[in-house]
Design a protein around this motif. Sequence first.
Motif, PDB file in Angstrom:
ATOM      1  N   GLU A  19       0.833  -1.208   0.000  1.00 31.80           N
ATOM      2  CA  GLU A  19       0.000   0.000   0.000  1.00 31.80           C
ATOM      3  C   GLU A  19       0.867   1.257   0.000  1.00 31.80           C
ATOM      4  N   ILE A  20       1.921   1.262   0.792  1.00 31.91           N
ATOM      5  CA  ILE A  20       2.831   2.408   0.830  1.00 31.91           C
ATOM      6  C   ILE A  20       3.492   2.601  -0.533  1.00 31.91           C
ATOM      7  N   LEU A  21       3.964   1.505  -1.116  1.00 26.76           N
ATOM      8  CA  LEU A  21       4.655   1.574  -2.401  1.00 26.76           C
ATOM      9  C   LEU A  21       3.760   2.073  -3.533  1.00 26.76           C
ATOM     10  N   LYS A  24      -0.168   6.792  -4.524  1.00 27.23           N
ATOM     11  CA  LYS A  24       0.358   7.892  -5.334  1.00 27.23           C
ATOM     12  C   LYS A  24       0.501   9.194  -4.561  1.00 27.23           C
ATOM     13  N   THR A  25       0.047   9.235  -3.314  1.00 25.24           N
ATOM     14  CA  THR A  25       0.307  10.423  -2.499  1.00 25.24           C
ATOM     15  C   THR A  25       1.718  10.405  -1.927  1.00 25.24           C
ATOM     16  N   ASN A  26       2.407   9.281  -2.024  1.00 24.14           N
ATOM     17  CA  ASN A  26       3.786   9.171  -1.535  1.00 24.14           C
ATOM     18  C   ASN A  26       4.772   9.620  -2.613  1.00 24.14           C
ATOM     19  N   THR A  27       4.628  10.858  -3.033  1.00 20.73           N
ATOM     20  CA  THR A  27       5.445  11.382  -4.130  1.00 20.73           C
ATOM     21  C   THR A  27       6.899  11.614  -3.732  1.00 20.73           C
ATOM     22  N   PHE A 123       3.079   3.831  -9.531  1.00 20.18           N
ATOM     23  CA  PHE A 123       3.913   3.415 -10.653  1.00 20.18           C
ATOM     24  C   PHE A 123       3.242   3.711 -11.987  1.00 20.18           C
ATOM     25  N   GLU A 124       1.970   3.448 -12.074  1.00 16.13           N
ATOM     26  CA  GLU A 124       1.255   3.635 -13.343  1.00 16.13           C
ATOM     27  C   GLU A 124       1.192   5.098 -13.768  1.00 16.13           C
ATOM     28  N   GLU A 125       1.522   6.010 -12.860  1.00 16.36           N
ATOM     29  CA  GLU A 125       1.541   7.433 -13.191  1.00 16.36           C
ATOM     30  C   GLU A 125       2.900   7.874 -13.739  1.00 16.36           C
ATOM     31  N   GLU A 126       3.820   6.938 -13.846  1.00 15.53           N
ATOM     32  CA  GLU A 126       5.144   7.260 -14.374  1.00 15.53           C
ATOM     33  C   GLU A 126       5.073   7.544 -15.878  1.00 15.53           C
TER      34      GLU A 126
END
Length: 175
Positions: A19-21, A24-27, A123-126
């Motif tokens: 969940e942490i990984l 997407k708020t963990n920018t 990751f998918e936002e990369e």
Amino acid sequence: QVVRTREPGGTELAEKLREILLDKTNTGLSDQAELLLVFASRAQHLTELIRPALQRGDTVLCDRFTDATWAYQGGGRGVPAEDIAVLERLVHGDLQPDLTLLLDLPVAQGLQRASRRSESDRFEEESLGFFERVRMAYLRRAAAAPQRFVVIDASGGVEQVWERVEAALRQRMPS
């Protein structure tokens, strides 16, 4: 007996790390912290689920393993290979999958499929470039270990891809 699992994740604690990984708020997550979280999840997964299953004689079917780390953190993020190799040795030593099926398709097509599946994760936002590097890292790993990898053309429909998977399994694991 077949034990199905996934990485990151597979156990209660490893799922929390997942969940942490993926959040997407963990920018601000550094590449090194990401790598360590991936291996922390894997260490717990191996201890709680994978090694006990293998000791019982079960077959473990895992959606992703350390090759994903070489691809995402190594290829995508540019984490030095020696850093990944040290953690790989520490966490699972010489334990490697007997068979790795690499479902391959052009990056744009893969991202399109992922976008239809669910809301995007961190990751998918990369960028497209990130995923091109990930794909190339996977393909390099497959080329370096052809005795372990089968690269499967994942273009086409679900039924067509499944037929390719079945054919690869019959060829590599006839029993």
